[in-house]
Design a protein around this motif. Sequence first.
Motif, short mmCIF file in Angstrom:
data_model
loop_
_atom_site.label_atom_id
_atom_site.label_comp_id
_atom_site.label_asym_id
_atom_site.label_seq_id
_atom_site.Cartn_x
_atom_site.Cartn_y
_atom_site.Cartn_z
N GLU A 50 -6.90 13.00 1.73
CA GLU A 50 -8.23 12.81 1.19
C GLU A 50 -8.82 14.15 0.51
O GLU A 50 -9.36 14.14 -0.42
CB GLU A 50 -9.20 12.34 2.15
CG GLU A 50 -10.57 12.24 1.80
CD GLU A 50 -11.30 11.44 3.04
OE1 GLU A 50 -12.03 10.42 2.83
OE2 GLU A 50 -11.49 12.22 4.01
N PHE A 51 -8.34 15.17 0.94
CA PHE A 51 -8.98 16.43 0.50
C PHE A 51 -8.06 17.11 -0.26
O PHE A 51 -8.43 18.23 -1.10
CB PHE A 51 -8.98 17.51 1.66
CG PHE A 51 -7.91 17.93 2.40
CD1 PHE A 51 -7.02 18.85 2.08
CD2 PHE A 51 -7.28 17.03 3.60
CE1 PHE A 51 -5.72 19.11 2.75
CE2 PHE A 51 -6.36 17.21 4.15
CZ PHE A 51 -5.27 18.27 3.84
N HIS A 81 0.65 -1.30 0.05
CA HIS A 81 -0.11 -0.09 0.05
C HIS A 81 0.87 1.16 -0.08
O HIS A 81 0.52 2.16 -0.60
CB HIS A 81 -0.90 0.07 1.51
CG HIS A 81 -1.92 -1.34 1.41
ND1 HIS A 81 -1.85 -2.31 1.80
CD2 HIS A 81 -3.22 -1.11 0.61
CE1 HIS A 81 -2.72 -3.02 1.38
NE2 HIS A 81 -3.73 -2.22 0.93
N PHE A 82 2.08 1.34 0.65
CA PHE A 82 2.59 2.69 0.77
C PHE A 82 3.91 2.66 0.13
O PHE A 82 4.47 3.79 -0.45
CB PHE A 82 3.06 2.76 2.26
CG PHE A 82 2.12 3.14 3.21
CD1 PHE A 82 0.66 3.35 3.11
CD2 PHE A 82 2.41 3.80 4.46
CE1 PHE A 82 -0.36 4.13 3.82
CE2 PHE A 82 1.28 4.34 5.18
CZ PHE A 82 -0.03 4.52 5.08
N ASP A 83 4.73 1.64 -0.15
CA ASP A 83 5.93 1.68 -0.87
C ASP A 83 5.94 2.30 -2.15
O ASP A 83 5.23 1.59 -3.06
CB ASP A 83 6.60 0.35 -0.92
CG ASP A 83 8.12 0.36 -1.16
OD1 ASP A 83 8.86 1.28 -0.72
OD2 ASP A 83 8.60 -0.45 -1.76
N TYR A 98 -1.97 6.32 -2.31
CA TYR A 98 -2.72 5.54 -1.00
C TYR A 98 -3.33 6.69 -0.31
O TYR A 98 -2.70 7.91 -0.19
CB TYR A 98 -1.95 5.05 -0.04
CG TYR A 98 -2.58 4.56 1.06
CD1 TYR A 98 -3.36 3.24 0.96
CD2 TYR A 98 -2.95 5.03 2.43
CE1 TYR A 98 -3.97 2.52 1.92
CE2 TYR A 98 -3.64 4.55 3.20
CZ TYR A 98 -4.27 3.32 3.25
OH TYR A 98 -5.11 2.65 4.15
N VAL A 99 -4.82 7.03 -0.16
CA VAL A 99 -5.34 8.28 0.37
C VAL A 99 -5.47 8.04 1.77
O VAL A 99 -6.13 6.91 2.28
CB VAL A 99 -6.91 8.10 -0.40
CG1 VAL A 99 -7.47 9.54 0.24
CG2 VAL A 99 -6.80 8.36 -1.90
N ILE A 100 -5.16 8.95 2.45
CA ILE A 100 -5.23 8.92 3.79
C ILE A 100 -6.51 9.62 4.26
O ILE A 100 -6.77 10.70 3.78
CB ILE A 100 -4.09 9.96 4.77
CG1 ILE A 100 -2.72 9.32 4.08
CG2 ILE A 100 -4.29 10.01 5.85
CD1 ILE A 100 -2.48 7.84 4.86
#
Length: 150
Positions: free
Chosen positions: A76-77, A67-69, A93-95
Amino acid sequence: MYMLEKKLKVFSAAHRLLKGYQGKCQHLHGHNYQVRVTLQAKVLDHYDLIIDFNEVKRLFDQWIQEHFDHATLVAEFDTELLGFLRLHQQRHYVIPDNKNTSVEVLASHLFAVFTQILSSHEGFVHRGLRLIEVKVNETASSVGIYRQQY
């Protein structure tokens, strides 16, 4: 109470800070992040371990790498950056929850994800195994920490 700490595999990702943040980090840039997790258990398993270090690696490193690498960690905004990433089919990847992609937020987010992963393993729950802390280094000297208060 038994405790252990595991340093996970380094991953590379890009991000930027918004919400009116003024500084170099408002611009898209990258880090080689290092995550460390601390776990505790009331009782040891039949090998006299909290959990095998290789199991921690399998559970958590795998999620981070998937997911992150080599992804852009995007708030998100941040619709402008999200639009670009989606248009050009860039890994991202959306936080969630309208939070910046700071190390403090990443530590909190990973804590929630890793807790969910652990809770899906009945044997871990039965022994009282739980995640205590997640640390995220974005440099050798800068770390964000999320620790659950029980």
